[in-house]
Design a protein around this motif. Structure first.
Motif, mmCIF file in Angstrom:
data_model
loop_
_atom_site.group_PDB
_atom_site.id
_atom_site.type_symbol
_atom_site.label_atom_id
_atom_site.label_comp_id
_atom_site.label_asym_id
_atom_site.label_seq_id
_atom_site.Cartn_x
_atom_site.Cartn_y
_atom_site.Cartn_z
ATOM 1 N N ASP A 1 -6.103 6.166 0.752
ATOM 2 C CA ASP A 1 -5.287 5.079 0.227
ATOM 3 C C ASP A 1 -5.153 5.227 -1.275
ATOM 4 O O ASP A 1 -6.112 5.003 -2.018
ATOM 5 C CB ASP A 1 -5.913 3.716 0.557
ATOM 6 C CG ASP A 1 -5.864 3.427 2.046
ATOM 7 O OD1 ASP A 1 -4.927 3.892 2.691
ATOM 8 O OD2 ASP A 1 -6.771 2.755 2.556
ATOM 9 N N GLU B 1 -4.095 -0.075 -2.498
ATOM 10 C CA GLU B 1 -3.880 -1.266 -1.675
ATOM 11 C C GLU B 1 -3.921 -2.452 -2.634
ATOM 12 O O GLU B 1 -4.898 -2.617 -3.361
ATOM 13 C CB GLU B 1 -4.962 -1.413 -0.614
ATOM 14 C CG GLU B 1 -4.903 -0.370 0.477
ATOM 15 C CD GLU B 1 -5.881 -0.687 1.588
ATOM 16 O OE1 GLU B 1 -5.528 -1.441 2.510
ATOM 17 O OE2 GLU B 1 -7.027 -0.199 1.501
ATOM 18 N N TRP C 1 -0.271 5.267 1.067
ATOM 19 C CA TRP C 1 -1.428 5.916 1.658
ATOM 20 C C TRP C 1 -1.007 7.033 2.603
ATOM 21 O O TRP C 1 0.180 7.182 2.918
ATOM 22 C CB TRP C 1 -2.315 4.907 2.372
ATOM 23 C CG TRP C 1 -1.635 4.032 3.408
ATOM 24 C CD1 TRP C 1 -0.528 3.260 3.229
ATOM 25 C CD2 TRP C 1 -2.023 3.833 4.763
ATOM 26 N NE1 TRP C 1 -0.215 2.585 4.383
ATOM 27 C CE2 TRP C 1 -1.112 2.909 5.334
ATOM 28 C CE3 TRP C 1 -3.070 4.310 5.538
ATOM 29 C CZ2 TRP C 1 -1.215 2.490 6.672
ATOM 30 C CZ3 TRP C 1 -3.172 3.886 6.866
ATOM 31 C CH2 TRP C 1 -2.247 2.981 7.409
ATOM 32 N N GLU D 1 -8.102 9.055 6.159
ATOM 33 C CA GLU D 1 -7.200 8.097 5.519
ATOM 34 C C GLU D 1 -7.460 8.141 4.020
ATOM 35 O O GLU D 1 -8.591 8.031 3.581
ATOM 36 C CB GLU D 1 -7.446 6.681 6.039
ATOM 37 C CG GLU D 1 -6.609 5.617 5.342
ATOM 38 C CD GLU D 1 -6.921 4.210 5.850
ATOM 39 O OE1 GLU D 1 -6.752 3.254 5.083
ATOM 40 O OE2 GLU D 1 -7.361 4.076 7.012
ATOM 41 N N SER E 1 0.820 -1.214 0.000
ATOM 42 C CA SER E 1 0.000 0.000 0.000
ATOM 43 C C SER E 1 0.853 1.264 0.000
ATOM 44 O O SER E 1 1.990 1.281 0.460
ATOM 45 C CB SER E 1 -0.935 0.017 1.218
ATOM 46 O OG SER E 1 -0.200 -0.087 2.419
#
Length: 574
Positions: free
Chosen positions: A146, A149, A111, A144, A109
């Motif tokens: 991202d 992922e 992020w 958050e 990931s």
């Protein structure tokens, strides 16, 4: 250096990490190292290295099963990662990554997420000690984002796009729109992949190899600059697997670009977060002279029904046992220029000292005294000159027990950027900041079938743009939430696309200062164009809401654009 994708040429490179010199720059990066299991594996600093191969330096995060970390006599799966020591806000983010795909079990990931003493432990005492000594926020968690992922080997991986919000007193977002999982067939995982995202006020845009793949529009006001994470986690909770020899995720570089924006750069500006009476001051650095004092009685968030905006406000109390109390917000990698800082305050008459200040590296602090006030009063610190791409703003008080300073709605704006909402008409189209959806929607044009749209004879909206459409359902609606520059009367319009299978009695609700008005619109007949919904009193800010509801079973719901102008003036749009 320009970003890979064809975003605005106004963006300038503000930070670059090329992972050279065969060692991690620990001034800029923490190791993601956890002593306990996480997602079924361990995160270890010894799995993270900076190496040079094939003519480039890169971050190497190894996926292993060679050591017994929990003492049960069996080797454990392990991965790792790095977390930036600095925070990044609105702008464009890009990383060049070589993903591992050889076997299952590695969750890779790129992020952003805030750090905290009790959240997302790094295994490195640097952050924790700085927070406990009142040099960093005790909790910087807000959102958050991202960028990607990707789980190794699962149909060559899946890409997850998130905009994950903490609870707040704000409009609910559509979880279906915020979370998107796409098959990664358009990614050649045998090659290096450029992953990017652009974070704007009200919108996130996601890119793979320079091509926009998804965008998400939101109205949630929660914001704070956050740390960047590059992670490869051994994960047995979702996909069990064993690493092949030399398994790893590789990162060639991370780059961050910024540009001047009309946006408030203060995180948690209105002190709205979890709504708890004992809430600490998230995202801000609180100095009270006491080591490891998260729930300080010198600076706290108060919910008592008297806030200037929303429900919460900051209160700094007089405290005779310490020389002063301060609450400050730090910003890194912001554009240089002239800024204006404002806040709404109240202050007891017995407080010995109360100031609002601003400073940046290498420059003298400037400050304004806060006068005693029993009612909310606006204070201003103008012409703050940022020359080092960083700034620290805050409030400092000293006084006897029982004295107080109350602060709400703190705003820092770049003075070179005009307010786009001052011009009329205000036009708000689908997928722009301020537009959101409930339920499952798709685009009519400009998106391939894999991305949720259709090709061919698609419906077109204002100025030939794509429109959004959805199958009829009781909980389906599209929402526009424009930002109104000043309270007053305005004409409200909606753009009407036409399609024979569209809702012929769509319900339109206009939330205005005096209540909610309801109109009905036939999208199935007539000519496309602007329709006047009426003249309404609208309050300043983003309190006005126009919703287009699904109303007729078996017919499609269509949404495109709204426009607002001064009453009785022509809507000067084609």
């Amino acid at each position: 250096m320009q970003p890979l994708t064809a975003i605005s040429p106004d963006y300038k490179l503000a930070y670059e990490e090329n992972f050279n010199n065969n060692s991690l720059n620990t001034a800029d990066w923490y190791y993601r190292h956890i002593a306990r299991k996480h997602a079924g594996g361990f995160n270890r600093r010894e799995n993270v290295s900076v190496v040079t191969a094939d003519g480039i330096g890169y971050l190497n995060i190894a996926y292993k099963k060679d050591k017994d970390y929990d003492g049960d006599g069996v080797p454990d799966l392990s991965g790792g990662g790095v977390i930036s020591t600095k925070t990044f806000g609105y702008g464009y983010y890009e990383a060049r990554i070589k993903f591992y795909k050889g076997s299952k079990g590695l969750h890779e990931s790129f992020w952003t997420h805030g750090l905290g003493v009790s959240t997302n432990e790094t295994g490195d005492t640097v952050y924790n000690e700085a927070a406990k000594r009142d040099r960093l926020p005790m909790n910087n968690v807000t959102t958050e984002i991202d960028a990607i992922e990707l789980d190794s080997y699962i149909s060559y991986g899946k890409t997850n796009f998130w905009f994950n919000k903490k609870p707040c007193d704000c409009p609910a977002e559509s979880s279906a729109a915020a979370f998107n999982r796409f098959d990664s067939s358009y990614m050649n995982l045998d090659e290096w992949i450029n992953v990017g995202f652009e974070w704007l006020p009200g919108m996130i845009k996601y890119y793979i190899d320079g091509v926009e793949r998804y965008r998400y529009s939101y109205t949630t006001p929660a914001y704070a600059a956050m740390e960047v994470w590059l992670s490869a986690l051994a994960n047995t909770l979702w996909f069990k697997g064993e690493p092949l020899p030399d398994a790893s995720m590789k990162v060639d570089y991370f780059r961050y670009y910024n540009k001047p924006l009309y946006a408030n750069l203060i995180g948690n500006y209105s002190f709205e977060f979890d709504g708890k009476p004992s809430e600490s001051v998230n995202n801000w650095i609180v100095y009270d002279g006491i080591y490891n004092n998260e729930q300080t009685d010198g600076s706290r968030v108060v919910y008592d029904g008297t806030a200037f905006e929303g429900k919460g406000y900051l209160q700094q109390d007089g405290k005779s046992t310490v020389p002063y109390i301060s609450t400050s917000y730090g910003m890194s990698y912001i554009p240089n220029g002239s800024y204006k800082l404002t806040a709404w305050v109240k202050r007891s008459r017995g407080m010995k000292k109360a100031t609002m200040s601003a400073s940046n590296t290498g420059a003298a602090e400037i400050a304004v005294n806060i006068p005693p006030a029993d009612t909310w009063t606006k204070i201003t610190l103008d012409n703050i000159i940022v020359t080092s791409n960083s700034a620290l703003v805050g409030f400092t008080t000293s006084g006897a027990d029982g004295e107080w300073l109350k602060v709400d709605n703190v705003e820092l704006y770049d003075k070179s950027m005009p307010n786009p909402n001052k011009a009329f008409p205000i036009l708000l189209q689908e997928l722009e900041p301020g537009y959101s959806e409930s339920g499952t929607w798709r685009g009519s044009v400009n998106f391939s079938p894999k991305e949720g749209g259709i090709w061919g004879n698609a419906i077109k909206g204002y100025n030939g743009s794509s429109v959004r459409f959805s199958k009829s359902s009781p909980d389906i609606y599209a929402q526009w939430q424009p930002r109104i520059p000043a309270t007053g009367s305005y004409d409200v319009y909606i753009y009407k696309p036409v399609a024979k299978d569209a809702d012929n009695n769509a319900r339109i609700e206009i939330k205005h200062a005096d209540g909610i008005a309801t109109k009905y619109l036939d999208y199935a007949v007539g000519k496309p164009g602007w329709v006047l919904l009426g003249t309404y009193k609208l309050n300043q800010g983003a309190t006005t809401c126009i919703r287009n509801y699904s109303n007729t079973p078996g017919r499609n719901t269509i949404a495109d654009a709204i426009a607002i102008t001064l009453p009785g003036t022509p809507l000067l749009l084609p």
